[in-house]
Scaffold this motif. Structure first.
Motif, short mmCIF file in Angstrom:
data_model
loop_
_atom_site.label_atom_id
_atom_site.label_comp_id
_atom_site.label_asym_id
_atom_site.label_seq_id
_atom_site.Cartn_x
_atom_site.Cartn_y
_atom_site.Cartn_z
N THR A 1 0.84 -1.21 0.00
CA THR A 1 0.00 0.00 0.00
C THR A 1 0.87 1.25 0.00
O THR A 1 0.56 2.23 -0.67
N HIS B 1 0.65 4.23 -2.63
CA HIS B 1 0.46 5.64 -2.25
C HIS B 1 1.56 6.51 -2.82
O HIS B 1 1.33 7.66 -3.19
N LEU C 1 0.16 10.14 -3.22
CA LEU C 1 -0.53 10.41 -1.95
C LEU C 1 0.47 10.64 -0.84
O LEU C 1 0.13 11.19 0.19
N MET C 2 1.68 10.14 -1.03
CA MET C 2 2.76 10.46 -0.09
C MET C 2 4.07 10.54 -0.86
O MET C 2 4.21 9.99 -1.95
N ASP D 1 -2.07 17.85 -6.20
CA ASP D 1 -3.50 17.55 -6.14
C ASP D 1 -4.12 17.62 -7.53
O ASP D 1 -4.87 16.74 -7.95
N ARG E 1 -2.83 14.77 -9.82
CA ARG E 1 -3.43 13.49 -9.43
C ARG E 1 -4.85 13.39 -9.97
O ARG E 1 -5.26 12.38 -10.53
N GLY E 2 -5.62 14.47 -9.77
CA GLY E 2 -7.01 14.46 -10.21
C GLY E 2 -7.13 14.23 -11.71
O GLY E 2 -8.05 13.58 -12.18
N PHE F 1 -9.53 1.92 -4.44
CA PHE F 1 -9.08 1.43 -3.14
C PHE F 1 -9.78 0.12 -2.77
O PHE F 1 -10.83 -0.23 -3.32
#
Lengths: 397, 208
Positions: free
Chosen positions: B41, B45, B50-51, B74, B77-78, B85
């Motif tokens: 995971t 991410h 996300l990280m 952001d 990513r979008g 998930f």
């Protein structure tokens, strides 16, 4: 689907807690606005009705009662004073002018007052139809009296003693209407005018020839005094109160005393309303905070989908703001409609006209306060949303 | 399309996990297999932005996402990454259609209902377009999650244990749909899983 719309949808998804916050907020706003409305109108009416009267002279008793009775006509007379003594005062060098008032009767709840047209001029009243009263038993009606009782020129009626319709003076000649006044928004609208002699005639003992009573033995209820200068305020009240059987009361002083007394209760209510508003802000805070915990995956997912931190911050802030603004609007509607509904009752009770269709500047300030409260309640939850760590939150889920 | 170099990460500063380099072209697919706790995971991410990893770089297209600032990341990513998930979550206050419209908006695409309807039809879930997501079954929710990953026509689709909560029949369906849709959109597909049912379906596999 912009951020505002999503805030709205979120609020609608939890209707119960949104409704609770909204009602609390509206109650606080509504209560404060209602207090402001009543206060403003009472003070406004009082100011208007003071009409520059410097001193009221009447029988001994409560000075406040003397003012309430003879200026605002919402209390009973303290008694009568001899006309001879009153006339003596008029010759005092500091007195510019004076108006005699003779009270005692009413018709269907409206007070009949024996005086001269000077009293009408004092409030800048104008004749709408007919003319001012001249002869004994002629009357002129205030605008509200004529409207509510549907009376017109030439109609006649019998007055009753005090405010009690059961004690009608049926054995006396009736009053005849000779004139009707235009509305003034003052106490004039609620009164029926005649001359002193009519009031005396109604109350003379049966069978007594009115001419047999000397003018020196006549009585009036009170006298309104106007001074030439401020020295009158200093000298005359003391002189009258100490050296005569009469009582002098200063409207300005007594009203200040009354506001002070009413102010205590009003203060308490204001505090109560302020507390309700703070509690409602707290309720907004708690419901946002609670919903935030159950929505943390949602928020993280919004970030994954491309929402910025600022977007989430705005989303939550707007939820608080929407409640505050809607609560303000609902509160305003409640207070103004409530005031309008109350006005009928207040008019009956105080014989003054009130309205709910009046907007005060203070209510504009209240909007600012409402917005600030909404922002304060939402800022901590909004900051938490801002700081959502996407990766950690999603790993938990 | 997606290329990683020398990615390392640690949560406590001591135990470094070193991840193998990945390099996939447009339209390629890959399975990342591993038992729980091996950092699957974490890798997903990192790949999805996300990280940020302690070490190494992730390049998607020509963009090094490790160098992007918070709000630029952001946006990126979008627009370019679709993530599915293990447990699907949606905006509970919105319907399926509204959720997907919101995703288009956040991904910077103009709202397009007919596009969404097409995707929902292909995923065999168009009849639920106006339902609240919480009224959907697990399998249905997972399909809506796939739809969400697809609405902005991303370059990369990442799926984190997409089948772990599903039975065999739903698993086959969901993976079929994922493969089909990724191929149709010419997107790179990476599935992270410990689910051995998927093993034989992917030639391109990395075991962590």
């Amino acid at each position: 689907m912009n951020v505002l719309r999503l805030s709205w949808k979120n609020l609608m998804a939890d209707k119960l807690s949104t409704l609770l916050s909204l009602i609390l907020f509206a109650l606080g706003v509504g209560l404060i606005s209602l207090i402001l409305l009543i206060n403003h109108q009472i003070e406004n009416k009082f100011e208007k009705n003071l009409a520059g009267i410097d001193l009221v002279v009447g029988a001994k008793g409560s000075p406040l009662q003397l003012i309430l009775c003879n200026i605002f006509h919402i209390d009973f007379p303290t008694g009568n004073i001899p006309l001879k003594q009153a006339n003596g005062l008029k010759r005092h060098p500091l007195v510019k002018s004076a108006i005699d008032l003779s009270l005692g009767d009413s018709y269907k709840g409206y007070r009949i007052i024996g005086t001269t047209p000077d009293y009408v001029h004092l409030y800048e009243g104008k004749i709408k139809e007919g003319k001012f009263w001249e002869n004994t038993f002629d009357v002129t009606l205030g605008a509200t009296v004529a409207r509510n009782l549907e009376l017109k020129i030439g109609d006649t009626f019998h007055g009753s003693h005090g405010y009690d319709d059961a004690m009608a003076h049926d054995d006396m000649p009736p009053f005849k209407i000779t004139g009707i006044l235009s509305p003034t928004g003052t106490v004039l609208d609620q009164l029926i005018f005649t001359n002193k002699e009519s009031v005396w005639a109604v109350h003379d003992t049966h069978g007594v020839d009115p001419d047999s009573i000397s003018i020196d033995d006549r009585e009036i209820t009170s006298m309104l005094l106007f001074f030439k200068n401020r020295m009158g305020n200093v000298q005359l009240p003391r002189m009258i109160n100490e050296n005569t059987d009469m009582q002098a009361a200063s409207p300005a002083f007594e009203m200040a005393r009354l506001y002070n007394m009413m102010g205590q209760g009003e203060n308490l209510l204001r505090w109560l309303a302020a507390i309700i508003m703070v509690v409602s802000a707290l309720s907004i805070f708690i419901s946002l905070f609670k919903s935030l915990r159950s929505r943390k995956y949602e928020l993280a997912l919004l970030r994954v989908s491309g929402a910025s931190r600022m977007w989430l911050f705005l989303l939550i802030l707007l939820e608080g703001l929407i409640i505050a603004i809607l609560g303000y609007i609902l509160g305003m509607v409640l207070s103004h409609v409530g005031m309008q509904l109350l006005s009928g009752y207040l008019t009956e009770e105080y014989r003054y006209e009130f309205t709910g269709w009046l907007f005060l500047q203070e209510e504009g300030y209240m909007f600012v306060v409402a917005v600030v409260l909404g922002l304060l309640a939402a800022i901590i939850p909004a900051l938490l949303a801002f700081k959502t760590n996407i990766s950690e939150t999603l790993s938990e889920g | 399309m997606i290329k990683t170099e020398n990615i390392k990460h640690s949560y406590d500063g001591k135990n470094n996990i070193q991840f193998p380099d990945i390099s996939l072209e447009k339209g390629e697919k890959m399975l990342l297999l591993g038992q729980s706790g091996c950092g699957k995971t974490t890798l997903l991410h990192i790949l999805g932005g996300l990280m940020q990893p302690k070490n190494g770089t992730v390049k998607i297209g020509d963009t090094n996402i490790s160098e992007l600032g918070s709000s630029a990341l952001d946006k990126f990513r979008g627009k370019h990454i679709g993530i599915i998930f293990q447990k699907p979550h949606f905006v509970a206050a919105l319907t399926v259609m509204e959720n997907l419209l919101l995703n288009q908006k956040l991904g910077g695409s103009p709202p397009n209902k007919s596009d969404i309807k097409k995707i929902l039809e292909k995923l065999n879930i168009s009849h639920k377009a106006n339902s609240r997501t919480k009224n959907l079954s697990q399998g249905e929710q997972q399909r809506v999650a796939i739809a969400r990953a697809l609405v902005n026509q991303p370059d990369v689709i990442l799926a984190d244990e997409p089948t772990s909560a599903l039975d065999d029949k739903n698993t086959d369906e969901v993976i079929d749909l994922l493969e089909q849709q990724a191929a149709e959109h010419n997107a790179t597909l990476i599935i992270v899983t410990h689910d051995n049912r998927l093993k034989e379906r992917f030639q391109n596999r990395i075991e962590l």
